[in-house]
Design a protein around this motif. Structure first.
Motif, PDB file in Angstrom:
ATOM      1  N   ASP A  31      39.037  35.532  36.728  1.00  0.00           N
ATOM      2  CA  ASP A  31      40.095  36.812  36.476  1.00  0.00           C
ATOM      3  C   ASP A  31      39.346  37.718  36.747  1.00  0.00           C
ATOM      4  N   ALA A  32      38.086  37.875  37.378  1.00  0.00           N
ATOM      5  CA  ALA A  32      37.489  38.624  37.913  1.00  0.00           C
ATOM      6  C   ALA A  32      37.762  38.647  39.439  1.00  0.00           C
ATOM      7  N   GLY A  33      38.278  37.395  40.146  1.00  0.00           N
ATOM      8  CA  GLY A  33      38.835  37.241  41.662  1.00  0.00           C
ATOM      9  C   GLY A  33      37.789  36.129  42.933  1.00  0.00           C
ATOM     10  N   LYS A  34      37.279  35.366  42.236  1.00  0.00           N
ATOM     11  CA  LYS A  34      36.508  34.187  42.597  1.00  0.00           C
ATOM     12  C   LYS A  34      38.100  33.512  43.808  1.00  0.00           C
ATOM     13  N   THR A  35      39.317  33.392  43.089  1.00  0.00           N
ATOM     14  CA  THR A  35      39.975  32.281  43.710  1.00  0.00           C
ATOM     15  C   THR A  35      40.779  32.904  45.122  1.00  0.00           C
ATOM     16  N   ASN A  55      42.319  26.887  40.548  1.00  0.00           N
ATOM     17  CA  ASN A  55      41.577  25.940  39.252  1.00  0.00           C
ATOM     18  C   ASN A  55      41.728  26.024  38.096  1.00  0.00           C
ATOM     19  N   LYS A  56      41.900  27.213  37.561  1.00  0.00           N
ATOM     20  CA  LYS A  56      42.144  28.225  36.356  1.00  0.00           C
ATOM     21  C   LYS A  56      43.057  27.194  35.539  1.00  0.00           C
ATOM     22  N   ILE A  57      42.229  26.934  33.871  1.00  0.00           N
ATOM     23  CA  ILE A  57      43.130  26.716  33.195  1.00  0.00           C
ATOM     24  C   ILE A  57      44.218  27.013  31.903  1.00  0.00           C
ATOM     25  N   ASN A 112      35.248  44.010  43.097  1.00  0.00           N
ATOM     26  CA  ASN A 112      36.223  43.618  42.983  1.00  0.00           C
ATOM     27  C   ASN A 112      37.911  44.685  42.702  1.00  0.00           C
ATOM     28  N   LYS A 113      38.752  44.013  43.274  1.00  0.00           N
ATOM     29  CA  LYS A 113      40.021  45.102  42.470  1.00  0.00           C
ATOM     30  C   LYS A 113      39.799  46.734  41.910  1.00  0.00           C
ATOM     31  N   MET A 114      39.445  47.485  43.080  1.00  0.00           N
ATOM     32  CA  MET A 114      38.955  48.652  43.722  1.00  0.00           C
ATOM     33  C   MET A 114      40.678  49.811  43.490  1.00  0.00           C
ATOM     34  N   ASP A 115      41.537  48.661  43.682  1.00  0.00           N
ATOM     35  CA  ASP A 115      42.986  49.318  44.314  1.00  0.00           C
ATOM     36  C   ASP A 115      43.523  49.803  42.984  1.00  0.00           C
ATOM     37  N   ARG A 116      42.062  49.498  41.492  1.00  0.00           N
ATOM     38  CA  ARG A 116      43.002  49.568  40.481  1.00  0.00           C
ATOM     39  C   ARG A 116      41.764  51.086  39.722  1.00  0.00           C
TER      40      ARG A 116
HETATM   41  P1  G4P Z   1      39.462  34.435  38.999  1.00  0.00           P
HETATM   42  O1  G4P Z   1      39.713  33.180  40.193  1.00  0.00           O
HETATM   43  O2  G4P Z   1      38.124  35.013  39.085  1.00  0.00           O
HETATM   44  O3  G4P Z   1      40.301  33.706  37.869  1.00  0.00           O
HETATM   45  O4  G4P Z   1      40.586  35.004  39.680  1.00  0.00           O
HETATM   46  P2  G4P Z   1      42.026  35.269  40.942  1.00  0.00           P
HETATM   47  O5  G4P Z   1      41.146  35.158  41.752  1.00  0.00           O
HETATM   48  O6  G4P Z   1      42.801  34.052  39.985  1.00  0.00           O
HETATM   49  O7  G4P Z   1      42.059  36.556  40.122  1.00  0.00           O
HETATM   50  C1  G4P Z   1      42.495  36.381  38.672  1.00  0.00           C
HETATM   51  C2  G4P Z   1      43.753  37.851  38.894  1.00  0.00           C
HETATM   52  O8  G4P Z   1      42.740  39.287  39.287  1.00  0.00           O
HETATM   53  C3  G4P Z   1      44.879  37.627  39.731  1.00  0.00           C
HETATM   54  O9  G4P Z   1      46.437  38.324  38.778  1.00  0.00           O
HETATM   55  C4  G4P Z   1      44.362  38.034  41.090  1.00  0.00           C
HETATM   56  O10 G4P Z   1      45.979  38.301  41.953  1.00  0.00           O
HETATM   57  C5  G4P Z   1      43.885  39.751  40.532  1.00  0.00           C
HETATM   58  N1  G4P Z   1      42.761  40.201  42.078  1.00  0.00           N
HETATM   59  C6  G4P Z   1      42.153  39.562  42.749  1.00  0.00           C
HETATM   60  N2  G4P Z   1      41.940  40.281  43.388  1.00  0.00           N
HETATM   61  C7  G4P Z   1      42.456  41.804  42.945  1.00  0.00           C
HETATM   62  C8  G4P Z   1      42.328  42.539  43.469  1.00  0.00           C
HETATM   63  O11 G4P Z   1      41.603  43.275  44.269  1.00  0.00           O
HETATM   64  N3  G4P Z   1      43.727  43.677  43.333  1.00  0.00           N
HETATM   65  C9  G4P Z   1      43.685  43.802  42.373  1.00  0.00           C
HETATM   66  N4  G4P Z   1      44.895  44.822  41.703  1.00  0.00           N
HETATM   67  N5  G4P Z   1      44.139  42.212  41.897  1.00  0.00           N
HETATM   68  C10 G4P Z   1      43.062  41.244  41.457  1.00  0.00           C
HETATM   69  P3  G4P Z   1      47.452  37.233  37.786  1.00  0.00           P
HETATM   70  O12 G4P Z   1      48.144  38.717  37.998  1.00  0.00           O
HETATM   71  O13 G4P Z   1      46.183  36.527  37.157  1.00  0.00           O
HETATM   72  O14 G4P Z   1      47.363  35.996  39.146  1.00  0.00           O
HETATM   73  P4  G4P Z   1      48.299  35.424  40.078  1.00  0.00           P
HETATM   74  O15 G4P Z   1      49.481  35.836  39.106  1.00  0.00           O
HETATM   75  O16 G4P Z   1      48.727  37.227  40.702  1.00  0.00           O
HETATM   76  O17 G4P Z   1      48.163  34.950  40.843  1.00  0.00           O
END
Ligand code: G4P
Length: 530
Positions: free
Chosen positions: A20-24, A46-48, A139-143
């Motif tokens: 969930d850190a944002g790898k995908t 590829n998440k379960i 990652n996720k600096m918008d949050r």
């Molecule tokens: P992972 O492969 O490391 O497990 O993470 P993944 O990229 O699936 O990202 C996990 C969740 O975090 C996803 O939301 C994704 O949209 C969100 N995310 C990734 N990068 C950022 C970012 O820079 N900012 C914000 N605000 N969110 C980010 P989700 O709701 O779990 O999945 P989805 O329904 O959007 O796919």
């Protein structure tokens, strides 16, 4: 193009993170930049899903997806980038650890709100074992998240690596304005956008200039100047060689979802990340520029069609040129094989290839000749090191539910453990099978696959085990004594190495204290180190 040029243009890496850190999301954005995919959403997660009603059906789906995403190769600015997928789910951690032996560097993604998480620590400890160079992407600096300095302190402390910011955020969450790129001396202004790559970049060669105040406001400008002063004072200047030795991790900030900071990351990656590196074998160190081909298998994937037992073995090329339809030496079996249909992986497409170079990963169709860790050469008798088995965390006894299918069960469990789905420890007498995994899901996978692919039915009985330790000693008498006294806890792994199955941390400690002549290893790597 010469072999040296082929090697120089390759970069083989993996992205690691806690789930969930944002790898995908980051993977997808990198592929977009590389032109390997055209639209967002093309890389399947590829998440379960934790909410899945039936875990093993999810696993089957996941297997289908992960064949396609095991290696994602793309071109960027004249380089060939090989991105190796690493499952984030903790139950597949073994798979990820092994994949890390086949990369030359990693990008570690950290969520700015959660900081260093459990999986981050485990994955980094594997990288530290080999001094793999690491770039950090916050990652996720918008949050809303944590203070950047606090995050970096936590990384240094928990991950045992120095950091060096190369970009720095201005604000966070609602107040996030962008990042200042200390390498390029420019300012990237943030504009939330999931689909476009467009962004505004302003060159700011002098941070003292009024221009900075005009763009990010007086408060933001003041804070940035203070922060950069502090960074220059606290952290050593960035040195590529220290990064390449795995001693310092350059840090970038951004938002993968908004495509922000990703190109800067990729540009820095291609500038500093290592070209394909050599690897140690049990005999000598092999350099990529050596003319003779060699490589090792780090992953095996079973065919999804249960009627076909063939599998794909993923081979990382370490030296020389690999060619189709050429005989290579399988060192463990002491046999020669040639491959008519080796595949390369450009994004999710598989293509048959005629040749491949160090850093590349090729998929070899296999009918059961390969195990994880196997070495192929042009004849030299050497084995690549560093594909260790780690002690599993959960143990169960495998019980045969259908004595008429004993043969199928034996074969099935053997093949599944060759693939690395789980580790098998056999206890004598009685041929008792203890299966060890890092996650509960694996037991479901084994049960399901034994039934569907081998027609065998099994159950798992709980056993009271805490750790598997590979044991060695120079003192034969003491070893014999230990094995005699602990007979019910001694088993053999797939390579017939002796393992002590400790029931609790206390009993392991006691054994270590009472038998100082015996070494208790928690990974099997020592074996190849001699
Ligand atoms: P992972 O492969 O490391 O497990 O993470 P993944 O990229 O699936 O990202 C996990 C969740 O975090 C996803 O939301 C994704 O949209 C969100 N995310 C990734 N990068 C950022 C970012 O820079 N900012 C914000 N605000 N969110 C980010 P989700 O709701 O779990 O999945 P989805 O329904 O959007 O796919």
């Amino acid at each position: 193009m010469s072999a040296i040029e082929e090697i120089a243009k390759r970069r083989t890496f993996g992205i690691i993170s806690h789930p969930d850190a944002g790898k995908t999301t980051l993977t997808e954005k990198l592929l977009l930049f590389g032109g390997a995919i055209q639209t967002a959403g093309a890389v399947k997660s590829n998440k379960i899903k934790k909410t899945a009603t039936s875990d093993f059906m999810e696993i089957e789906k996941q297997r289908g997806i992960s064949v396609a995403t095991s290696v994602m190769a793309f071109n960027y600015k004249g380089l060939q980038i090989n991105l190796l997928d690493t499952p984030g789910h903790k139950d597949f951690a073994e798979d990820t650890y092994r994949t890390l032996t086949a990369v030359d560097s990693v990008i570690l993604v950290i969520d700015c709100a959660n900081g260093v998480e459990e999986q981050t620590e485990k994955l980094m400890s594997v990288c530290r074992m080999r001094n793999t160079p690491v770039i950090l992407f916050i990652n996720k600096m918008d949050r809303e998240g944590r203070d950047a300095f606090d995050l970096l302190d936590e990384v240094e402390e928990k991950l045992n690596i120095h950091v060096r910011p190369l970009s720095w955020p201005i604000g966070i969450g609602a107040t996030f304005k962008g990042v200042y790129n200390m390498y390029e001396k420019n300012l990237n202004l943030f504009e939330a956008s999931k689909t476009t790559i467009a962004k505004e970049v302003v060159q700011i060669s002098d941070l003292a200039s009024q221009e900075l105040d005009d763009i990010v406001g007086e408060r933001g400008a003041k804070q940035l100047r203070q922060d950069i002063d502090l960074i220059e004072g606290v952290y050593d200047p960035f040195d590529v060689n220290t990064y390449l030795k795995g001693q310092v991790a350059p840090v970038f900030f951004g938002s993968a979802l908004n495509n922000f900071g990703v190109q800067e990351l990729l540009d820095a990656f291609i500038r500093i990340s290592p070209t394909p590196q050599g690897r140690p074998t049990d005999k000598r160190f092999v350099e990529p520029v050596e003319p003779k081909f060699s490589g090792f298998v780090f992953k095996i994937h079973a065919n999804l069609d249960p009627k076909h037992r063939d599998r794909i073995a993923f081979l990382r090329i370490v030296s020389g040129k690999f060619e189709r339809n050429t005989f290579y030496h399988h060192v463990r079996l002491d046999k020669d094989f040639k491959f008519a249909n080796p595949t390369s992986f450009m994004a999710s497409e598989k293509n048959i290839i005629d040749e491949a170079y160090p850093g590349d990963v090729v998929g070899l169709y296999d009918t059961g000749n390969f195990k994880i860790g196997d070495t192929l050469t042009e004849g030299e008798n050497m084995l690549y090191q560093g594909i260790p088995s780690f002690s599993p965390e959960i143990f169960r006894e495998l019980v045969n539910n259908d004595p008429m299918k004993t043969k199928q069960l034996e074969k099935g469990i053997q093949q599944l453990t060759d693939e690395g789905v789980a580790q098998l420890f056999i206890q004598q007498p009685g041929n008792r099978k203890i299966v060890g995994t890092v996650g509960e899901l694996q037991f479901e996978v084994i049960q399901y696959r034994l039934k569907h692919e081998y027609g065998a039915s099994c159950a798992f009985m709980p056993v009271n085990m805490f750790k598997a330790c590979w044991i060695t000693s120079d003192n034969k008498a003491k070893m014999d004594e230990f094995v005699r006294i602990k007979a019910t806890n001694i088993a053999f792994d797939k390579d017939h190495q002796m393992v002590y199955l400790a029931e609790s941390p206390f009993l392991l400690k006691m054994a270590e204290q009472n038998y100082p002549e015996i070494i208790f290893h928690t990974t099997s790597e020592f074996k190849r180190n001699g």
